[in-house]
Structure formats: C-alpha cells, structure tokens
Design an enzyme around this catalytic site. Sequence first.
Site, mmCIF file in Angstrom:
data_model
loop_
_atom_site.group_PDB
_atom_site.id
_atom_site.type_symbol
_atom_site.label_atom_id
_atom_site.label_comp_id
_atom_site.label_asym_id
_atom_site.label_seq_id
_atom_site.Cartn_x
_atom_site.Cartn_y
_atom_site.Cartn_z
ATOM 1 N N LYS A 211 44.892 13.201 -22.995
ATOM 2 C CA LYS A 211 46.395 13.106 -22.396
ATOM 3 C C LYS A 211 47.391 13.889 -23.333
ATOM 4 O O LYS A 211 48.226 14.525 -22.839
ATOM 5 C CB LYS A 211 46.657 11.698 -22.377
ATOM 6 C CG LYS A 211 48.218 11.237 -22.067
ATOM 7 C CD LYS A 211 48.551 9.932 -22.132
ATOM 8 C CE LYS A 211 49.157 9.353 -23.283
ATOM 9 N NZ LYS A 211 50.233 9.526 -23.854
ATOM 10 N N ASN A 212 47.382 13.651 -24.564
ATOM 11 C CA ASN A 212 48.435 13.950 -25.408
ATOM 12 C C ASN A 212 48.376 15.602 -25.682
ATOM 13 O O ASN A 212 49.097 16.303 -25.932
ATOM 14 C CB ASN A 212 48.570 13.270 -26.735
ATOM 15 C CG ASN A 212 49.129 11.842 -26.681
ATOM 16 O OD1 ASN A 212 49.478 11.807 -25.411
ATOM 17 N ND2 ASN A 212 49.052 10.969 -27.472
ATOM 18 N N CYS B 257 56.523 4.944 -24.121
ATOM 19 C CA CYS B 257 56.255 3.556 -24.636
ATOM 20 C C CYS B 257 57.397 2.990 -25.593
ATOM 21 O O CYS B 257 58.227 3.835 -26.344
ATOM 22 C CB CYS B 257 54.879 3.452 -25.227
ATOM 23 S SG CYS B 257 53.699 3.707 -24.075
ATOM 24 N N ARG C 79 63.144 5.660 -30.871
ATOM 25 C CA ARG C 79 62.116 7.020 -30.910
ATOM 26 C C ARG C 79 63.097 8.053 -31.257
ATOM 27 O O ARG C 79 63.482 8.793 -30.062
ATOM 28 C CB ARG C 79 61.425 7.256 -29.977
ATOM 29 C CG ARG C 79 60.463 5.819 -30.046
ATOM 30 C CD ARG C 79 59.359 6.002 -28.636
ATOM 31 N NE ARG C 79 58.416 7.056 -28.848
ATOM 32 C CZ ARG C 79 57.349 7.224 -28.045
ATOM 33 N NH1 ARG C 79 57.013 6.533 -27.386
ATOM 34 N NH2 ARG C 79 56.347 8.301 -28.174
ATOM 35 N N ASP D 281 47.662 5.015 -32.237
ATOM 36 C CA ASP D 281 47.376 4.606 -30.853
ATOM 37 C C ASP D 281 45.940 4.029 -30.640
ATOM 38 O O ASP D 281 45.466 3.481 -29.697
ATOM 39 C CB ASP D 281 47.180 6.111 -30.117
ATOM 40 C CG ASP D 281 48.645 6.730 -29.989
ATOM 41 O OD1 ASP D 281 49.531 6.254 -30.315
ATOM 42 O OD2 ASP D 281 48.484 7.895 -29.577
ATOM 43 N N ARG E 272 49.017 5.559 -16.735
ATOM 44 C CA ARG E 272 49.450 6.420 -17.041
ATOM 45 C C ARG E 272 48.716 7.391 -18.124
ATOM 46 O O ARG E 272 48.726 8.593 -18.259
ATOM 47 C CB ARG E 272 50.709 6.115 -17.975
ATOM 48 C CG ARG E 272 51.892 5.777 -17.092
ATOM 49 C CD ARG E 272 53.186 5.895 -18.402
ATOM 50 N NE ARG E 272 53.111 6.597 -19.368
ATOM 51 C CZ ARG E 272 53.273 6.608 -20.560
ATOM 52 N NH1 ARG E 272 53.660 5.253 -21.016
ATOM 53 N NH2 ARG E 272 53.265 7.502 -21.523
HETATM 54 N N1 EPU Z 1 60.468 10.679 -35.735
HETATM 55 C C1 EPU Z 1 61.611 10.818 -36.135
HETATM 56 N N2 EPU Z 1 62.539 11.782 -35.729
HETATM 57 C C2 EPU Z 1 61.949 12.808 -34.659
HETATM 58 C C3 EPU Z 1 60.758 12.393 -34.239
HETATM 59 C C4 EPU Z 1 59.964 11.411 -34.694
HETATM 60 O O1 EPU Z 1 62.092 10.101 -37.119
HETATM 61 O O2 EPU Z 1 62.677 13.662 -34.357
HETATM 62 C C5 EPU Z 1 59.789 9.542 -36.337
HETATM 63 C C6 EPU Z 1 59.141 8.556 -35.218
HETATM 64 O O3 EPU Z 1 60.429 7.640 -34.952
HETATM 65 C C7 EPU Z 1 57.805 7.893 -35.794
HETATM 66 C C8 EPU Z 1 57.357 9.083 -36.389
HETATM 67 O O4 EPU Z 1 58.357 10.181 -36.577
HETATM 68 O O5 EPU Z 1 58.275 6.930 -36.408
HETATM 69 C C9 EPU Z 1 56.226 9.914 -35.850
HETATM 70 O O6 EPU Z 1 56.836 10.003 -34.283
HETATM 71 P P1 EPU Z 1 56.019 11.390 -33.379
HETATM 72 O O7 EPU Z 1 56.984 12.410 -33.169
HETATM 73 O O8 EPU Z 1 54.784 11.946 -34.206
HETATM 74 O O9 EPU Z 1 55.590 10.610 -32.219
HETATM 75 P P2 EPU Z 1 55.707 11.297 -30.492
HETATM 76 O O10 EPU Z 1 55.511 12.762 -30.717
HETATM 77 O O11 EPU Z 1 56.882 10.776 -30.147
HETATM 78 C C10 EPU Z 1 53.323 11.058 -30.082
HETATM 79 C C11 EPU Z 1 52.075 10.571 -29.061
HETATM 80 C C12 EPU Z 1 52.117 9.201 -29.512
HETATM 81 C C13 EPU Z 1 51.570 8.694 -30.774
HETATM 82 C C14 EPU Z 1 52.507 9.487 -31.848
HETATM 83 C C15 EPU Z 1 52.038 9.474 -33.274
HETATM 84 C C16 EPU Z 1 52.692 12.098 -27.139
HETATM 85 C C17 EPU Z 1 53.133 12.156 -25.784
HETATM 86 N N3 EPU Z 1 52.844 10.869 -27.816
HETATM 87 O O12 EPU Z 1 54.402 10.564 -29.937
HETATM 88 O O13 EPU Z 1 51.068 8.683 -28.232
HETATM 89 O O14 EPU Z 1 51.676 7.279 -31.014
HETATM 90 O O15 EPU Z 1 52.690 11.016 -31.330
HETATM 91 O O16 EPU Z 1 50.576 9.750 -33.054
HETATM 92 O O17 EPU Z 1 51.885 12.963 -27.773
HETATM 93 C C18 EPU Z 1 50.283 7.124 -26.651
HETATM 94 O O18 EPU Z 1 49.497 7.990 -26.580
HETATM 95 O O19 EPU Z 1 50.188 5.875 -26.370
HETATM 96 C C19 EPU Z 1 51.386 7.555 -27.745
HETATM 97 C C20 EPU Z 1 52.496 6.614 -27.839
#
Ligand code: EPU
Length: 426
Positions: free
Chosen positions: A22-23, A117, A122, A307, A399
């Site tokens: 998915k990701n 989620c 975030r 995850d 999803r």
């Molecule tokens: N963060 C910041 N600032 C930013 C971006 C992130 O402080 O600008 C922080 C977040 O608050 C968090 C950490 O950095 O504490 C990591 O966030 P990340 O950006 O890595 O998460 P994401 O890209 O929003 C993706 C996956 C999530 C998964 C996380 C961590 C996708 C679409 N989503 O989220 O997947 O938990 O990376 O591996 O790729 C899921 O599939 O169920 C899911 C939630």
Amino acid sequence: MEKLLIKGGNRLCGEVTVSGAKNAAVAILPACLLVNDVCRIENLPDIKDVKLYLKILEELNAEVRYIDKNTVEINCTNVSSYVPRGDLTRRMRGSSYLMGALLGRFSCFSVDPPGGCDFGTRPIDQHIKAFEALGTDVDTSRGIINGKAEHLKGGHIFFDVVTVGATVNAMLAAACADGMTVIENAAKEPHIVDLANFLNNMGANIRGAGTDTIKIKGTKNLHGGTYPIIPDQIEAGTFMIAAAATRGDVVLRNVIPRHLEIISTKLIETGVKVSEGEDSVRVWVEDGTVFRRINFSAMPYPGFPTDMQPQLVTFLTTIEGTSTAREGVWENRFRYVNELKRMGANIRVEGKLAIIDGVKTLMGAHVKATDLRAGAAMIIAGLMAEGTTEITDIYHIDRGYENFEEKFVKIGGNIQRVQVVDDSGE
Ligand code: EPU
C-alpha cells in the site's frame, strides 16, 4: 455499514499470497504525474486507498486503464491542473504526495491538508522545509497548502526527524528539478527504495535510496515503462503474527524476507519458529512451546515497524509475564488498547510505553477498528479469543488490505462480513 464477526480458536494453517505494498503504491501513483507517457503499474493492491488515488488522478484528467484488478496503465500527458479535488484528498494521508509530484510537474500546487489515521498531531513542517530548499514559496495560511517555485532547483535538505512522507515528497519534487538535490537523514523504508526504483526505471537519476543520504540529479525527460510494486511488508508481517498468535503454521508467498527480518527476530525471541525461502517465509509454533515475554520498540526502518506495533502487542497479551512495547514514531498510537481491554487484555499505557501483563486467554467482545493497523490487530485478537468478536468501523481495514478476510478464511480463520442494519432511526 459492515462489520466482521470472528469465531476464535482455530489454528491458521496453509498458504497466503501477499499483495503489493500500500505505502509504495500511494507514492508511485502520484509519481506518474511526472511522466508524459504511459506508466504500467503491476502488483498494485486492490484496496480503497489505491482506488481513491486513481480517482484523484482521473479527476486531474489522467487516463487510467485497468488491465486486470492488480495492473493499471496511467497516462498523465493531458493533466493540466495543479489543484486536486479536496473532498477526495482529505480522505487519505498519501495524498500529501501530490504536493511533491505537482511541484515537480508544474512548479506549483494547491492541495488540501491530507487525512489518514489519527495518531495525534501529524505535522508537515519537514515537507515544507524540503520544498523551500528547492526554491519553493509555501503558504498554508488559508487552510490550503499552496506552493510555487519561480525556478524549481536542486538543493540540500537535512531532515530534523526521519520522515517517510517528507522523504517521498522531496524525491518527487527533486526528480524533475534543475540540478542536484541531496537529502540527508532520509527515511529508509522499503517503499522509499521502491519509489526510487520506479522513478529510475522511468529515466530519473536517484542514488542512495535505502541509506541516510539520497542524491538526485533532476531531469525533465522521464519516459513511460512497466513497474511491479514490491510485496507489502506490513500485510506479510500481519499474517506472520496471526499465525503465531493462533499457534498455527502459515507459509507466506510473494514476500521479500529481508524486509521481514526484524519481525521474524521478535517472533523468534518469543519462541515462534520462522524459516525463510527465496521469496517466502514460514511461521509456525511447535507443540509444547513455552512462550517468552519480550520488550520491543517501534522505530523507523530497519527498526520494528510502527505499523506492526498493534499486531505484536495483541500477540503478547496472552504470553505469560510482563512484556513492553515502546512507540518510537507516533505521538499516540495506543488508542486500540482500550478495545483489547474489552477482550480481557491486561495493558497499562504510560505515555509512549505499553506494559502488557499476559493473561490466560482473550474473550470475544464488541470492539472497533480505531485505525487501519488497529483493525488488523482486532482481527488477530478475535482469532485468538474464546467466543465471538464483532469488529465495527472496518472501513479502516478496507483502506489498506486486499481481500483480507478471504485470505484468513482460506487458512482456517472463521471470519464473516455482515451488513449492519442501521436501527438508529436516522
Ligand atoms: N513528522 C514531523 N514533521 C513532518 C513529517 C513527519 O514531525 O513534516 C513526524 C511525525 O509526526 C511522526 C514521524 O515524523 O512522528 C514520522 O512520520 P512520517 O512522515 O514518517 O509518517 P507518514 O509519512 O505520515 C508513513 C506511512 C504510515 C507509517 C509512517 C511511519 C504512508 C502513506 N503512511 O506515514 O503508515 O506509520 O510512515 O512508518 O506511507 C499505515 O500504513 O497504517 C500508516 C499509518
């Protein structure tokens, strides 16, 4: 509305073929916006987030043609708008990647804040930092995120936190920027590498994906091609834990065992058996196994994936002794614990730490999927429990997992999807 009914107690035995990730899919689909040609994507998971993404691209005037349920051809040649439909983008997190992709294509974007989620705040400050490093002005003052670059040019990006989302966005924008971009403290998840491989396959020049430093030499000349998405690490891991939790014996096909090493390691620590084939993994529990309690921390890759944190905690609820789980990525990813407690689990949450005292057994109960992976954890809990478990809010699960309950049923899980009759009078 639908819900799942699970009768617990069956051992899961047999084979499961794991779907595409998915990701990775939600990063590669917007990357097609950078290509004025046909991109054929294979091993695309048949899930709601992917369908929604394809709809968003179609609304931008992309041509989307399904070859079969896991293969699509996408042609973005006629896309001329940099404003995706907000009512669609607000429904998923991966829509934030439209910012980087549209910036790479049009040097501007206008995108609503993404959904996804709920794990506490975030933020997107690191995404914005990356765009600014490439010469983009970003304005978030009116509830919409607007970005515009007079001259999108390579730059030096140092992330303050390891972030998958901002790393993807930086890669998408930099792939077509003028000159060289260096991303430091980059995320190293398998889907980061998959996105780099996709873009390189289409003519981009990206080196170092999967390490802390990614170097990208921008080019405007991306071309079409065919690309298969990697298998889903989290789906595979979810079935591995379900096999262990039901004392079963399951072989997972179409996996990359290297991506599953940390999950295998933690399962082996508890006493579960794991063996790796070239593109398969077998997980089983021997008769008479006395399980051992463990501690673990969810961390960015190659650490234990956040995850998978709810699924592993669920397995630990019936292992004698005190186990601990530390959430090292998200502010609040323990909301599902209250649902497990309804089933008799003994878990205390102290900030980012969950302390799990093993109980003899879980008992079936009415619970809800508080988010996608929490929903997967509820299914595992239902399969482990005595009696019947009802899971509501299962749209979260749909999803992100393809044919999820069918795959469980095939290996012996007693799961039924039923319609919920709305008797609220509304
Ligand atoms: N963060 C910041 N600032 C930013 C971006 C992130 O402080 O600008 C922080 C977040 O608050 C968090 C950490 O950095 O504490 C990591 O966030 P990340 O950006 O890595 O998460 P994401 O890209 O929003 C993706 C996956 C999530 C998964 C996380 C961590 C996708 C679409 N989503 O989220 O997947 O938990 O990376 O591996 O790729 C899921 O599939 O169920 C899911 C939630």
